[in-house]
Design an enzyme around this catalytic site. Structure first.
Site, PDB file in Angstrom:
ATOM      1  N   GLU A  87      29.501  46.959  13.810  1.00 18.86           N
ATOM      2  CA  GLU A  87      29.187  45.534  13.723  1.00 18.86           C
ATOM      3  C   GLU A  87      28.138  45.168  12.673  1.00 18.86           C
ATOM      4  O   GLU A  87      28.117  44.033  12.194  1.00 18.86           O
ATOM      5  CB  GLU A  87      28.712  45.039  15.095  1.00 18.86           C
ATOM      6  CG  GLU A  87      29.814  44.876  16.116  1.00 18.86           C
ATOM      7  CD  GLU A  87      30.847  43.850  15.690  1.00 18.86           C
ATOM      8  OE1 GLU A  87      30.473  42.686  15.425  1.00 18.86           O
ATOM      9  OE2 GLU A  87      32.032  44.211  15.589  1.00 18.86           O
ATOM     10  N   SER A 457      40.214  38.897  80.767  1.00 16.35           N
ATOM     11  CA  SER A 457      39.546  39.856  81.653  1.00 16.35           C
ATOM     12  C   SER A 457      38.416  40.628  80.999  1.00 16.35           C
ATOM     13  O   SER A 457      37.704  41.360  81.687  1.00 16.35           O
ATOM     14  CB  SER A 457      40.580  40.837  82.216  1.00 16.35           C
ATOM     15  OG  SER A 457      41.483  40.140  83.058  1.00 16.35           O
TER      16      SER A 457
END
Length: 793
Positions: A87, A457
């Site tokens: 770059e 239950s």
């Protein structure tokens, strides 16, 4: 004229660059507006908030920009060299702008008559990323150069490179090289190879277009360019370049995009947003060390999926969605979300596309691969011809299972039913696994924490705990016979019945709970007092409003799975309650602590009463409604639960270390189907999780629940609760608070009495104080909604 316009258009940036030395950070025209570079002193880029599992792995990420910051020393040389060579080869020699490179870019733009060449240095790219717009305009280029000069004046090259490495975008939502390295290669930058560093550096300019997952050819070209430039800069040799060029590109992301345990992570995300705000959640990189155990979570998700698909099969095969009918012309191009990160291993369930079908087989595509579906894989549908149930273009659910006839998969279907599962650690309250539904992508509603359902239950243990606290023992007896409770004098009395619509006469409290017999439970709640039952449930962690209606004893009120499972941990903890929690600590991005969870135990019932109840629940899993779990050969306890019309199926159980709750039902509270009770629907899921945990070494088969002080074990007769003698047909060891053991011994006459019809046993029954010896009716209660006629177990 046209030539003059072209020349002036492209010469202007060149003239502006020539003036930059004089301008040097300030401009007087409205055309140039330089940001305040001093803001970099306090600038902190947006970073990821991470949620980690108990094993340290990342299970969830939240961010606007996925970024993980690196320090200067954490950037390896190979990555620095790749970035600089690719770059900005003159990075260490220029002062922010590379004039020769800029002139070259301008000349290229003049030839092409467009802004195609950037010519920006690393410093200029950093200036653009932090302060400026990416739009290619003359004013932006001038501002970019001015800001770059100012950055170079204030910061060292190493500081600039470090900021660049952390800031730059690298595709697929990844900002900075560390996040990108983990996404593309599944490793941090410190472990990157030369080829991997070159690829990342190579795709900086156009990461989305040059992604190896979207355009491998372009990615290869950019990697080769980066490697040639590294060789030209003498960072690497020719053999190193050739070796790196021979490395294959990554073919799929190594970082999972999906969140592990999405329902669990969403609970934490919501907490973070409420507590710290949206800005800190998405931009400041909070670190959450959660309680979730990824392995237990994986087993839990598998078990819930398996159980719900198993239930769905009982309703028959449903016509699947057809892609061709929806307009998909190219079936080979379809990509299903379930394929992301799918391992396609034995037992995995994913969706597949039917590419062709004959009478005896179907060809199913999953990702890039195709798998045969043979008759054994769809036998459960009862179809003898595959074309009767499938056609080309169908999107089907399949599970990887090797078949004897050569098939690799079996046909499944996504269930319409839903389920939830929780694993809590008894000794702390830590949430170790949470499944809030079958598929997070189709429903975000968390049925483990948000859904309120009738407990059925599974509520009964609170009745029996209140009895133990009131001085009852598991061997005390109660009468199972018709009972009439007046709720509203203007209405007929409520007459609860048992699941099988039979009465048994004299039963012990243990037997009534183990076999989930309704009428004795209702009678016991009346004797103990419904307010005491409510108070016991609230102490154990049930926060919903409960009212003193007789149907309360049978679980007619709505509760959440989280509250119920947490309450059950008390039975395994000798009366101690630990509030459930989901994280150990929260820190900021610097590691400074923000919050820490300290498990806070409170004694909510006596150790003795809690242990007696636990022993009764152990009987449920060895002799009662949950006896199928006995084959696990583990020390476990638990309770089944089913509501009227089979709309809810539950099983909540404990090991010495964990409490695990399972719920199955429909969101619209419609029936699961006749006979779909907790023992048939929820218990198998619970057992499958425990099988995984046992076989995976996460449960010790020898571990057992420790009795508290002042508890003794005495042999009693199972049917009558009397002190066992050598002739007792079914002696068991029962837990008693010392001094409460039965003194009356069993004799053969009791065997004859228990064999009598229930109505003839009544004369032999000795009622407890407050119970009517004649008809067993209870005192009237305030008007309210009674329980349905039948509450299954």
């Amino acid at each position: 004229m046209a030539l003059a316009r072209r020349v002036s258009f492209f010469l202007f940036p060149l003239i502006a660059v020539g003036m930059l030395g004089a301008l040097a950070g300030s401009a007087t025209t409205t055309f140039v507006r330089v940001p305040r570079v001093s803001e970099l002193e306090t600038y902190r880029p947006d970073i990821i908030t991470e949620i980690r599992g108990s094993d340290g792995s990342t299970i969830g990420r939240y961010a606007i920009q996925r970024r993980i910051l690196l320090t200067r020393s954490e950037i390896p040389g190979v990555l620095k060299n790749a970035i600089v060579a690719t770059e900005d080869k003159n990075f260490y020699r220029h002062g922010g702008v590379d004039l020769r490179r800029t002139l070259s870019a301008v000349a290229a733009d003049m030839r092409s008559q467009r802004y195609g060449q950037g010519g920006s240095t690393l410093t200029q790219q950093l200036a653009r990323a932090i302060f400026l717009s990416p739009r290619k305009t003359i004013s932006r280029k001038v501002n970019e150069a001015l800001v770059a000069f100012e950055i170079e004046r204030r910061y060292s090259k190493d500081q600039i490179l470090t900021m660049y490495v952390n800031e730059i975008y690298l595709g697929h939502g990844n900002y900075g090289f560390e996040a990108a390295a983990r996404y593309y290669f599944g490793k941090g930058v410190k472990d990157l190879t030369l080829a991997e560093a070159a690829l990342l550096a190579g795709i900086v300019q156009r990461p989305e277009d040059q992604s190896p997952f979207r355009n491998p050819a372009l990615a290869l070209g950019r990697r080769a360019t980066a490697l040639r430039r590294m060789q030209a800069a003498r960072y690497i040799t020719d053999p190193q370049r050739r070796t790196a060029e021979a490395e294959p590109l990554p073919s799929s992301p190594s970082l999972k995009e999906t969140v592990v345990a999405p329902y669990f992570c969403e609970e934490i995300r919501q907490y973070l947003e409420r507590t710290y705000g949206e800005k800190d959640l998405y931009r400041r990189g909070l670190r959450v060390d959660s309680t979730l155990d990824p392995q237990l979570q994986a087993w839990s998700e598998e078990a819930v999926g398996w159980g719900l698909r198993r239930l769905s099969r009982r309703h028959g095969f449903r016509k699947p969605r057809n892609l061709s009918a929806e307009g998909y012309a190219d079936l080979s191009a379809y990509v299903d979300p379930s394929w992301e990160n799918a391992k396609l291993a034995e037992g995995d369930t994913v969706r597949g596309v039917v590419m062709s079908v004959t009478a005896t087989a179907a060809d199913v595509r999953i990702g890039r691969d195709r798998f045969p579906l043979r008759p054994s894989g769809y036998k459960w549908t009862t179809a003898t011809n595959a074309t009767k149930i499938l056609k080309t273009g169908d999107l089907v659910t399949v599970t990887f299972e090797k078949q004897k006839d050569g098939g690799a998969i079996s046909l499944d279907q996504s269930p319409t039913e839903q389920g939830a599962l929780l694993i809590l650690e008894n000794s702390t309250g830590a949430v170790r696994a949470m499944v809030g539904g079958y598929d997070w992508t189709t429903s975000k509603f968390n049925r483990a924490t948000q859904a309120l359902r009738q407990a059925g239950s599974t509520f009964k243990p609170f009745v029996y705990l209140a009895a133990m606290e009131s001085g009852y023992t598991p061997s005390d007896t109660i009468f199972d016979g018709p009972i009439a409770i007046s709720i509203d004098p203007r209405q007929p009395a409520w007459r609860p019945v048992n699941y099988d619509r039979k009465f048994r006469g004299i039963v012990t409290l243990r037997r009534a709970l183990e076999h989930s017999i309704n009428v004795p439970t209702v009678r016991l709640a009346q004797l103990v007092g419904l307010q005491r039952v409510i108070e016991a449930a609230h102490r154990l962690g049930i926060h919903e409003k409960l009212q003193a209606y007789p149907s309360l004893a049978l679980g007619a009120f709505e509760v959440s799975l989280l509250e119920m499972t947490s309450a059950y941990t008390v039975f395994a903890n000798q009366g101690l309650a630990f509030p459930p929690y989901t994280f150990e600590r929260i820190t900021d991005a610097n590691g400074d602590p923000l919050e820490k969870t300290h498990p806070d135990a409170r004694e909510v019932t006596t150790p003795q009463a809690s242990f007696q109840l636990l022993e009764m629940l152990k009987g449920v899993t060895s002799r009662g409604t949950g006896a199928a779990a006995a084959k696990l050969k583990l020390n476990i306890a638990g309770k089944t639960g089913t509501t009227s019309d089979y709309t809810d199926a539950w099983f909540i159980g404990m090991t010495p270390r964990y409490s695990i709750g399972v719920w199955v039902g429909n969101d619209m509270k419609t029936t699961l189907g006749h006979g779909m009770e907790g023992a048939r629907v929820a218990l198998p899921i619970w057992m499958r999780v425990l099988e995984h945990m046992r076989d995976g070494g996460r449960l010790d088969p020898k571990a057992d629940f420790e009795p508290p002080p002042n508890v003794v074990f005495t042999a009693v007769d199972y049917e009558t609760g009397l002190k066992a003698t050598p002739g007792s047909p079914r002696p068991i060891l029962e837990a008693f608070v010392s001094g409460s053991q039965p003194t009356e011994e069993w004799s053969s006459k009791w065997e004859e009495i228990t064999r009598l019809p229930w109505s003839l046993q009544k004369s032999f029954y000795l009622p407890k104080k407050g119970e009517s010896p004649d008809d067993g009716s209870a005192a009237p209660v305030p008007a309210g909604t009674p329980a349905p006629a039948v509450t299954p177990r």
